[in-house]
Design an enzyme around this catalytic site. Structure first.
Site, PDB file in Angstrom:
ATOM      1  N   ASP A  14      -0.349  63.539  78.101  1.00  0.00           N
ATOM      2  CA  ASP A  14      -1.455  64.270  77.466  1.00  0.00           C
ATOM      3  C   ASP A  14      -2.210  65.175  78.426  1.00  0.00           C
ATOM      4  O   ASP A  14      -3.411  65.400  78.275  1.00  0.00           O
ATOM      5  CB  ASP A  14      -2.443  63.291  76.785  1.00  0.00           C
ATOM      6  CG  ASP A  14      -1.737  62.416  75.765  1.00  0.00           C
ATOM      7  OD1 ASP A  14      -0.764  62.889  75.157  1.00  0.00           O
ATOM      8  OD2 ASP A  14      -2.159  61.261  75.600  1.00  0.00           O
ATOM      9  N   GLU A  15      -1.521  65.711  79.403  1.00  0.00           N
ATOM     10  CA  GLU A  15      -2.159  66.586  80.396  1.00  0.00           C
ATOM     11  C   GLU A  15      -2.407  67.979  79.835  1.00  0.00           C
ATOM     12  O   GLU A  15      -3.115  68.783  80.457  1.00  0.00           O
ATOM     13  CB  GLU A  15      -1.270  66.700  81.660  1.00  0.00           C
ATOM     14  CG  GLU A  15      -1.075  65.396  82.443  1.00  0.00           C
ATOM     15  CD  GLU A  15       0.116  64.595  81.947  1.00  0.00           C
ATOM     16  OE1 GLU A  15       0.678  64.951  80.878  1.00  0.00           O
ATOM     17  OE2 GLU A  15       0.505  63.608  82.609  1.00  0.00           O
ATOM     18  N   LYS A  17       0.453  69.711  78.317  1.00  0.00           N
ATOM     19  CA  LYS A  17       1.747  70.369  78.520  1.00  0.00           C
ATOM     20  C   LYS A  17       2.044  71.382  77.405  1.00  0.00           C
ATOM     21  O   LYS A  17       2.512  72.489  77.657  1.00  0.00           O
ATOM     22  CB  LYS A  17       2.873  69.316  78.579  1.00  0.00           C
ATOM     23  CG  LYS A  17       2.690  68.309  79.712  1.00  0.00           C
ATOM     24  CD  LYS A  17       3.724  67.193  79.643  1.00  0.00           C
ATOM     25  CE  LYS A  17       3.525  66.241  78.493  1.00  0.00           C
ATOM     26  NZ  LYS A  17       2.330  65.392  78.555  1.00  0.00           N
ATOM     27  N   GLY A  41       3.017  63.940  71.690  1.00  0.00           N
ATOM     28  CA  GLY A  41       2.199  64.743  70.786  1.00  0.00           C
ATOM     29  C   GLY A  41       1.667  65.901  71.597  1.00  0.00           C
ATOM     30  O   GLY A  41       0.830  65.715  72.468  1.00  0.00           O
ATOM     31  N   HIS A  42       2.215  67.080  71.370  1.00  0.00           N
ATOM     32  CA  HIS A  42       1.842  68.255  72.154  1.00  0.00           C
ATOM     33  C   HIS A  42       1.031  69.210  71.284  1.00  0.00           C
ATOM     34  O   HIS A  42       1.532  69.709  70.278  1.00  0.00           O
ATOM     35  CB  HIS A  42       3.091  68.936  72.724  1.00  0.00           C
ATOM     36  CG  HIS A  42       3.837  68.073  73.706  1.00  0.00           C
ATOM     37  ND1 HIS A  42       4.985  68.458  74.346  1.00  0.00           N
ATOM     38  CD2 HIS A  42       3.576  66.819  74.163  1.00  0.00           C
ATOM     39  CE1 HIS A  42       5.399  67.487  75.156  1.00  0.00           C
ATOM     40  NE2 HIS A  42       4.555  66.478  75.043  1.00  0.00           N
ATOM     41  N   THR A  43      -0.214  69.459  71.711  1.00  0.00           N
ATOM     42  CA  THR A  43      -1.145  70.228  70.870  1.00  0.00           C
ATOM     43  C   THR A  43      -1.203  71.683  71.292  1.00  0.00           C
ATOM     44  O   THR A  43      -1.317  71.989  72.489  1.00  0.00           O
ATOM     45  CB  THR A  43      -2.561  69.630  70.988  1.00  0.00           C
ATOM     46  OG1 THR A  43      -2.463  68.216  70.855  1.00  0.00           O
ATOM     47  CG2 THR A  43      -3.487  70.190  69.920  1.00  0.00           C
ATOM     48  N   GLN A 224       5.475  62.938  77.931  1.00  0.00           N
ATOM     49  CA  GLN A 224       4.817  61.857  78.667  1.00  0.00           C
ATOM     50  C   GLN A 224       4.377  62.380  80.049  1.00  0.00           C
ATOM     51  O   GLN A 224       4.155  63.557  80.202  1.00  0.00           O
ATOM     52  CB  GLN A 224       5.718  60.614  78.802  1.00  0.00           C
ATOM     53  CG  GLN A 224       5.936  59.864  77.495  1.00  0.00           C
ATOM     54  CD  GLN A 224       6.963  60.503  76.588  1.00  0.00           C
ATOM     55  OE1 GLN A 224       8.092  60.738  76.977  1.00  0.00           O
ATOM     56  NE2 GLN A 224       6.577  60.803  75.372  1.00  0.00           N
ATOM     57  N   GLY A 302      -3.847  58.679  67.443  1.00  0.00           N
ATOM     58  CA  GLY A 302      -5.292  58.742  67.213  1.00  0.00           C
ATOM     59  C   GLY A 302      -6.078  57.708  68.004  1.00  0.00           C
ATOM     60  O   GLY A 302      -7.299  57.624  67.883  1.00  0.00           O
ATOM     61  N   GLY A 414     -10.083  75.632  78.295  1.00  0.00           N
ATOM     62  CA  GLY A 414     -10.323  75.345  76.883  1.00  0.00           C
ATOM     63  C   GLY A 414      -9.003  75.123  76.192  1.00  0.00           C
ATOM     64  O   GLY A 414      -7.946  75.464  76.741  1.00  0.00           O
TER      65      GLY A 414
HETATM   66  P1  GDP Z   1       0.268  67.112  75.920  1.00  0.00           P
HETATM   67  O1  GDP Z   1       0.818  65.882  75.297  1.00  0.00           O
HETATM   68  O2  GDP Z   1       0.405  67.104  77.405  1.00  0.00           O
HETATM   69  O3  GDP Z   1       0.785  68.375  75.329  1.00  0.00           O
HETATM   70  O4  GDP Z   1      -1.316  67.079  75.640  1.00  0.00           O
HETATM   71  P2  GDP Z   1      -2.026  66.671  74.242  1.00  0.00           P
HETATM   72  O5  GDP Z   1      -1.865  67.790  73.295  1.00  0.00           O
HETATM   73  O6  GDP Z   1      -1.628  65.327  73.800  1.00  0.00           O
HETATM   74  O7  GDP Z   1      -3.525  66.525  74.730  1.00  0.00           O
HETATM   75  C1  GDP Z   1      -4.215  67.557  75.334  1.00  0.00           C
HETATM   76  C2  GDP Z   1      -5.471  67.846  74.513  1.00  0.00           C
HETATM   77  O8  GDP Z   1      -6.362  68.655  75.257  1.00  0.00           O
HETATM   78  C3  GDP Z   1      -5.186  68.628  73.246  1.00  0.00           C
HETATM   79  O9  GDP Z   1      -6.132  68.280  72.269  1.00  0.00           O
HETATM   80  C4  GDP Z   1      -5.411  70.080  73.687  1.00  0.00           C
HETATM   81  O10 GDP Z   1      -5.784  70.928  72.599  1.00  0.00           O
HETATM   82  C5  GDP Z   1      -6.548  69.919  74.636  1.00  0.00           C
HETATM   83  N1  GDP Z   1      -6.588  70.868  75.754  1.00  0.00           N
HETATM   84  C6  GDP Z   1      -5.567  71.419  76.449  1.00  0.00           C
HETATM   85  N2  GDP Z   1      -6.045  72.160  77.472  1.00  0.00           N
HETATM   86  C7  GDP Z   1      -7.399  72.076  77.416  1.00  0.00           C
HETATM   87  C8  GDP Z   1      -8.455  72.594  78.219  1.00  0.00           C
HETATM   88  O11 GDP Z   1      -8.262  73.277  79.207  1.00  0.00           O
HETATM   89  N3  GDP Z   1      -9.726  72.253  77.853  1.00  0.00           N
HETATM   90  C9  GDP Z   1      -9.992  71.468  76.773  1.00  0.00           C
HETATM   91  N4  GDP Z   1     -11.268  71.189  76.495  1.00  0.00           N
HETATM   92  N5  GDP Z   1      -9.020  70.960  76.005  1.00  0.00           N
HETATM   93  C10 GDP Z   1      -7.740  71.246  76.329  1.00  0.00           C
HETATM   94  P1  IMO Z   2       2.848  63.161  75.571  1.00  0.00           P
HETATM   95  O1  IMO Z   2       4.176  63.855  75.644  1.00  0.00           O
HETATM   96  C1  IMO Z   2       0.446  59.632  76.422  1.00  0.00           C
HETATM   97  C2  IMO Z   2       2.478  55.768  76.292  1.00  0.00           C
HETATM   98  C3  IMO Z   2       2.087  54.829  75.175  1.00  0.00           C
HETATM   99  C4  IMO Z   2       2.354  53.496  75.835  1.00  0.00           C
HETATM  100  C5  IMO Z   2       3.599  53.760  76.671  1.00  0.00           C
HETATM  101  C6  IMO Z   2       4.898  53.383  75.987  1.00  0.00           C
HETATM  102  O2  IMO Z   2       2.036  63.554  74.395  1.00  0.00           O
HETATM  103  O3  IMO Z   2       2.111  63.295  76.869  1.00  0.00           O
HETATM  104  P2  IMO Z   2       6.327  54.283  73.953  1.00  0.00           P
HETATM  105  O4  IMO Z   2       5.917  54.814  72.605  1.00  0.00           O
HETATM  106  O5  IMO Z   2       7.054  55.276  74.780  1.00  0.00           O
HETATM  107  O6  IMO Z   2       7.007  52.956  73.841  1.00  0.00           O
HETATM  108  O7  IMO Z   2       4.936  53.968  74.707  1.00  0.00           O
HETATM  109  O8  IMO Z   2       3.592  55.167  76.920  1.00  0.00           O
HETATM  110  N1  IMO Z   2       2.909  57.105  75.833  1.00  0.00           N
HETATM  111  C7  IMO Z   2       2.165  58.209  75.950  1.00  0.00           C
HETATM  112  N2  IMO Z   2       0.910  58.367  76.414  1.00  0.00           N
HETATM  113  N3  IMO Z   2       1.169  60.702  76.034  1.00  0.00           N
HETATM  114  C8  IMO Z   2       2.432  60.563  75.598  1.00  0.00           C
HETATM  115  O9  IMO Z   2       3.242  61.618  75.339  1.00  0.00           O
HETATM  116  C9  IMO Z   2       2.978  59.270  75.498  1.00  0.00           C
HETATM  117  N4  IMO Z   2       4.165  58.764  75.097  1.00  0.00           N
HETATM  118  C10 IMO Z   2       4.114  57.439  75.309  1.00  0.00           C
HETATM  119  O10 IMO Z   2       0.740  54.987  74.822  1.00  0.00           O
HETATM  120  O11 IMO Z   2       1.305  53.172  76.714  1.00  0.00           O
HETATM  121 MG    MG Z   3       0.180  64.309  74.048  1.00  0.00          MG
END
Ligand code: GDP
Ligand code: IMO
Ligand code: MG
Length: 423
Positions: A14-15, A17, A41-43, A224, A302, A414
């Protein structure tokens, strides 16, 4: 030699990406996912809309760009069909641009059932899995029982499906009973296969090497994060695939010397969802504030994400493992409202200070050695170039760079596509 660039997460996922891949995608011809599955889950946010992708690569919204799902990915046809329907609803023309490897493994309904039963069985020691069936599917892959996308066309597909399902039903007997409507899930699963087989199913390894050899620009999208890597993450609280750069080679079929830029993404702080060690975790008001301002709730489940300060030993470790050539910092704007900002510089355990990530991060006496830097206490909206950032923010970035000699070439301010400062 033409090379493949890589974007991946350096923390526990969730960095951000998805956002960065979407931003950079216009400089590429192909975006390819190489591991993981619908646990991701990539947003993406642009034009006032928000999209969350689970299986589909984050280049899908860019016209003419090919999006490839590699052999290292595990794919749940039900989740996949839902994703495709929502793309159709958004008028995204993907049919000729979305390709799937024949060798990607299928997540069966009973894989999800096993995932839930296994977690229930573990009780307090549960991993905190997303329950998407990831672990059991990779277990069948390495156990040489799995079913792949290319097998759907095989005359003995039903036989193989039933054999695997029956094996799962036997296994389920050793686990606690879980509510699961197999008939309903199975009907939906078989129904969803047509969405998958309607796409181009390819020999990913030939496709990608031919593309490289004809000068195509390719970006590999990680899922991940490195601390969730099956070999190098905080085992057993990890996912079941290699999330590091090495996973690109096995997950797409490219040789190591074909790897080019490796862009490592880190949040300006740290989060983790699910169980497992997190040395710099903040279990206080500061942690709650990070969660609130950063909207730190899982994109797939969630669930509230655990929050803490950025962890230098961990970053050094993942930069090393991935061969990171440049860094990207996301969510720096979340720190706008903090008087002071923490950096965990080292670990202290058993009275010894070290920068080495230990074999077992679960140790009880493990503590982070913290340094507090001054915050900038102002919005960053007016900054369009790196030099426009407030001095305290530049100091924060420089302090992180001092630790490793790799530069931050991108800073995200953002969630929206355009909120990115490229240096
Ligand atoms: P991913 O799994 O690495 O693609 O990341 P996620 O989508 O799970 O989580 C990143 C969250 O941070 C999402 O809700 C993005 O919309 C949000 N986001 C991404 N970059 C930024 C940023 O620079 N600032 C803020 N406030 N939110 C960001
Ligand atoms: P993205 O691509 C954050 C975590 C789960 C759990 C562990 C194992 O959005 O960054 P699994 O479903 O693989 O058996 O879960 O890894 N996990 C993640 N945490 N972002 C993810 O993907 C994740 N995918 C799995 O919460 O701790
Ligand atoms: Mg994610």
């Amino acid at each position: 030699m033409n090379k493949i660039d890589v974007i991946l997460g350096l923390q526990w996922g969730d960095e951000g990406k998805g956002k960065i891949v979407d931003y950079l995608a216009t400089s590429y011809d192909i975006v390819a996912r190489f591991q993981g599955g619908p646990n991701a889950g990539h947003t993406l946010k642009f034009d006032g809309n928000k999209y969350v992708l689970h299986t589909v690569p984050s280049g899908i919204f860019r016209e003419n760009l090919i999006n490839l799902i590699g052999n290292g990915v595990v794919l749940d046809p039900i989740v996949f069909q839902k994703e495709l329907r929502s793309l159709e609803a958004s008028k995204v023309m993907f049919h000729s641009r979305l390709l799937v490897s024949k060798k990607a493994h299928l997540i069966l309904p009973t894989h999800r059932w096993l995932d839930a039963a296994s977690e229930a069985h573990k009780g307090k020691a549960k991993i905190g899995s997303t329950l998407k069936g990831i672990g059991p599917t990779y277990m069948d892959k390495t156990g040489r029982n799995g079913i792949r996308v290319g097998d759907i066309a095989s005359p003995d597909f039903m036989e193989r499906y039933n054999a695997l399902k029956n094996k799962h039903l036997e296994l389920l007997k050793i686990y606690p009973a879980i509510d699961f409507n197999l008939d309903k899930e199975e009907a939906e699963w078989f129904d969803s296969l047509s969405a998958l087989t309607a796409l181009q199913v390819v020999d990913c390894e030939y496709y990608i090497n031919d593309a490289l050899n004809t000068g195509k620009r390719i970006l590999a999208e990680g899922a991940q994060g490195s601390m969730l890597d099956i070999d190098f993450g905080t085992y057993p609280f990890v996912t079941s695939s290699n999330t590091i750069t090495a996973g690109v080679c096995t997950g797409l079929g490219v040789a190591p010397q074909r790897i080019g830029r490796v862009i490592g993404i880190t949040k300006a702080y740290c989060t983790r969802v699910g169980s497992g060690p997190f040395p710099s975790e903040l279990l206080d008001e500061v942690g709650n504030k990070l969660r609130e301002i950063g909207n730190e709730f899982g994109s797939t489940t969630g669930r509230p994400r655990r929050c803490g300060w950025i962890d230098i030993p961990q970053l050094k470790y993942t930069i090393m493992l991935n061969g990171v050539t440049e860094l990207c910092m996301t969510k720096i704007d979340v720190l706008n409202a903090f008087e002071s900002i923490g950096i965990a510089n080292a670990y202290n355990y058993g009275g010894i200070e070290t920068e080495i990530v230990p074999f077992d991060l679960n140790m009880n006496d493990m503590q982070s050695v913290m340094e507090m830097l001054p915050g900038w206490n102002c919005p960053l909206d007016s900054a369009s170039q790196y030099e426009d950032l407030p001095e305290a923010a530049l100091h924060f970035i420089r302090t992180l760079e001092n630790h490793r000699g790799v530069r931050f070439t991108m800073t995200s301010t953002g969630p929206e596509r355009e909120k990115l400062i490229v240096r």
